[in-house]
Each structure stands twice: as structure tokens, then as C-alpha cells.
Design a protein around this motif. Structure first.
Motif, PDB file in Angstrom:
ATOM      1  N   HIS A 203       0.787  -1.235   0.000  1.00  0.00           N
ATOM      2  CA  HIS A 203       0.000   0.000   0.000  1.00  0.00           C
ATOM      3  C   HIS A 203       0.823   1.292   0.000  1.00  0.00           C
ATOM      4  N   HIS A 206       0.146   3.729  -2.941  1.00  0.00           N
ATOM      5  CA  HIS A 206      -1.259   4.148  -2.987  1.00  0.00           C
ATOM      6  C   HIS A 206      -1.586   5.095  -1.838  1.00  0.00           C
ATOM      7  N   GLN A 209      -0.793   8.694  -2.566  1.00  0.00           N
ATOM      8  CA  GLN A 209      -1.644   9.369  -3.531  1.00  0.00           C
ATOM      9  C   GLN A 209      -3.084   9.529  -3.050  1.00  0.00           C
ATOM     10  N   GLU A 210      -3.592   8.536  -2.295  1.00  0.00           N
ATOM     11  CA  GLU A 210      -5.018   8.516  -1.954  1.00  0.00           C
ATOM     12  C   GLU A 210      -5.237   8.304  -0.462  1.00  0.00           C
TER      13      GLU A 210
END
Length: 352
Positions: A203, A206, A209-210
Motif C-alpha cells: 500500500h 497508494h 496518492q489517496e
């Protein structure tokens, strides 16, 4: 047919951290189904489908199977391809079937198992029929009962149902033997450090970014996972190897191991702490405590129903075997399933 609920990114066991709300236990709508394959457990138990898939990194097939009174198989690591599945722990993830009966489970595993070159962890073996031992006697077979760890700090009703299950196997002619399996608490630590390290690796990009899209509880677990050190991961892999050797040595004496699947009854939805044996324990830790060791070792583990609490909640037992012994686990599971059905029918007749 449709999509089933799951814990976000399958990183959890309580099953109520989801964008779609909690999956509810068919036996008590205020109770957890267990996670992460919560929707699969609820759907199968409610007869919405004959079977469903689950993923299991720390127990997420067997936890909802036990909580919902169904059959759940975590196969040997590499037996079923993980291609197309959202990764959580590269060396811990498993895919397996969840059904209402042993035979249905074996048939579904027949369809799932096989080598897949698109999964680098997939293991190539000859095709086999996992139903082939179903119906065969278990007389003279040896069941190992661990002396520690698996039977430490259990709910009294769980302990009682497991003891009754052992008696059922003995009545069918199986032998039982107490086995010492030291250092399993180290295995739990090693499983934790492995999943933390691997989940964060999955993760990391990711999250950059999110990060705002993550559920707060899942994000908290991932952030804390970043604290796992490299040397801890290396130590965890050394413990993994020693655990495999310990299990292998045990299986030279016994055919299968019998343990509770969960040390507790299904908790309330939203409950985060529970008392077990007079001590408070986080619900997540309690749910994962007895299932995690075979994720680390990759050994096949089958959860089957073995009765109910006085409040009507399902209780499951776990059968563990050597690598690639799924057909043998189904043999034992089917024998118990048949004996338990006969006992239940006799009880109903006597009650009437």
C-alpha cells in the motif's frame, strides 16, 4: 449473482470496516460475521448461495466460517492461484472455498485448485479429487490435541463444544494424543510482523496518492505497519521456518491437529474489546489468535461447525494437516459432519 461485502482491503478481522456497512450475522443481526470475508460468510449461512470465495491472510476464511456456522477451507499456500486478487501479504495470502457442507467445499476446491503461471507463488502438482476420502472411516486415525496455545484463554462454551467434538471423534474410533508445540506465541508475533511489512509494501505508493480515501481504522493499521523493522521481518522468517519444522515433526505422530477456530463467540458489531478468561483482549487480536499460525506456515486448515452457544451462536473447530492434505481434512470433517447430524436428529426425536 452479486457482490459480497468485505473488510476494506481485507486488512482486518472484525468485518465491520467497510464502505457498505457491516455484514450481519444471520444468527444474531447485532453480532459480527467476522472478517474479512464477512459477506461470503453471511451469504452462505443464509442460503443466498451454495458457496462463495474467501481470502485468508490471518484467518479471514475461517473466522467468518466459524462465526456463521459454515465450512471454510484455507488451502495449502500455493494450491489456489491468487492472480486477480488484491494483495495484502504476498507470502500469507490464500484463496479458498466457503460452503454449508464438507462435500460442497471439496467440490468447489476441485474447481479452484491448480497451477497458474500468472501467480508466481503457485505450486504445480498433479490434479486430484478432494472428495476421494469422504465417507471413509477414521477408525485408528490419530488426532493431535495441542497442550498449549490453542487451548489457552478460551470462552467456556467454546471449550465445552471442542471437548464434545473430541468425544465424537473418539466414539468413531479415532485416537487422540496430546502434543506439545512450544513457541507458538512466537509464531503469532512472526505472523504479525510479516503481515505488517508486506501490507505496507503493498500500500505504500497508494497511500501517498489517496491517503484520504482510506477508512481511518484501516489507515491506522497501515501507518502502524510502517513501524515494522527490517530485522524484525528477517527474524519472523526464521521463526516461520522453525514453526514449519515443529508442525512437520508433530505430523509424524498424528494425522491431523484439532483446535478451536476462535477462542470467543462472535462479538457485537462495533465491539473492540472483549473479556476472555477474566482478561480484557482486543477483539481483533482474539479473532486472529488461533488462525494466524497456519497463514505463516502455509498449512491447510479447515473450519467446521461443532455446535452452538446457549445463546444460539455458532462455534467452529479447526482441523490442521500437513501440506497438501486437504483431502484428509475433508475425510475427518465429513466423518464429524455425519456423526453430528445423526446426534442432532436423535436429540430432536427425543425432545419431541
Amino acid at each position: 449473482m452479486g457482490k459480497l461485502n468485505t473488510h476494506e482491503f481485507a486488512y482486518g478481522s472484525t468485518g465491520d470496516v467497510s464502505h457498505f456497512g457491516p455484514a450481519r450475522n444471520p444468527y444474531d443481526l447485532n453480532k459480527m460475521t467476522g472478517g474479512s470475508s464477512s459477506g461470503s460468510g453471511a451469504a452462505v449461512a443464509s442460503a443466498l448461495c451454495f458457496g462463495a470465495l474467501g481470502t485468508d491472510t490471518g484467518g479471514s476464511i475461517r473466522i467468518p466460517a466459524s462465526s456463521c456456522g459454515i465450512v471454510g477451507m484455507k488451502p495449502t499456500f500455493g494450491r489456489v492461484s491468487k492472480y486477480g486478487v488484491q494483495a495484502l501479504g504476498y507470502t500469507l495470502d490464500h484463496v479458498g472455498p466457503m460452503t454449508r457442507t464438507i462435500r460442497d467445499n471439496a467440490l468447489l476446491l476441485n474447481a479452484l485448485a491448480g497451477y497458474d503461471e500468472q501467480d508466481s507463488y503457485s505450486i504445480q502438482r498433479e490434479e486430484e479429487d478432494f472428495t476421494r476420502y469422504i465417507g471413509e472411516s477414521i477408525e485408528g486415525k490419530v488426532i493431535g490435541i495441542p497442550s498449549t496455545f490453542y487451548f489457552d484463554s478460551l470462552d467456556d462454551e467454546v471449550r465445552n463444544r471442542i471437548e464434545e467434538a473430541v468425544a465424537v471423534f473418539q466414539a468413531m474410533g479415532a485416537k487422540t494424543e496430546t502434543v506439545d508445540m512450544p513457541n507458538l506465541s512466537d509464531v503469532s508475533w512472526a505472523q504479525l510482523k510479516t503481515i505488517q511489512s508486506e501490507a505496507y509494501a503493498v500500500h505504500e505508493e497508494h497511500m501517498k496518492q489517496e491517503v484520504k480515501e482510506y477508512h481511518p481504522e484501516v489507515l491506522e493499521r497501515l501507518v502502524s505497519s510502517a513501524e515494522a523493522r527490517g530485522y524484525e521481518y528477517v527474524k519472523a522468517q526464521q521463526i516461520r521456518q522453525r514453526a514449519l519444522e515443529s508442525f512437520k515433526k508433530t505430523f509424524e505422530r498424528v494425522d491431523v491437529l484439532l483446535t478451536p477456530t476462535l477462542p470467543i463467540l462472535p462479538p457485537e458489531i462495533g465491539q473492540r474489546e472483549i473479556q476472555v478468561g477474566g482478561q480484557n483482549e482486543p477483539v481483533r487480536a482474539a479473532l486472529l489468535r488461533l488462525t494466524g499460525p497456519t497463514n505463516l506456515t502455509g498449512l491447510p486448515s479447515l473450519s467446521i461447525p461443532c455446535g452452538f452457544s446457549t445463546s444460539g451462536l455458532p462455534i467452529g473447530m479447526q482441523l490442521i494437516g500437513p501440506s497438501f492434505s486437504e483431502a484428509v481434512l475433508y475425510q475427518f470433517g465429513a466423518a464429524f459432519e455425519g456423526a453430528a447430524t445423526i446426534s442432532s436428529l436423535k436429540w430432536e426425536i427425543e425432545r419431541v
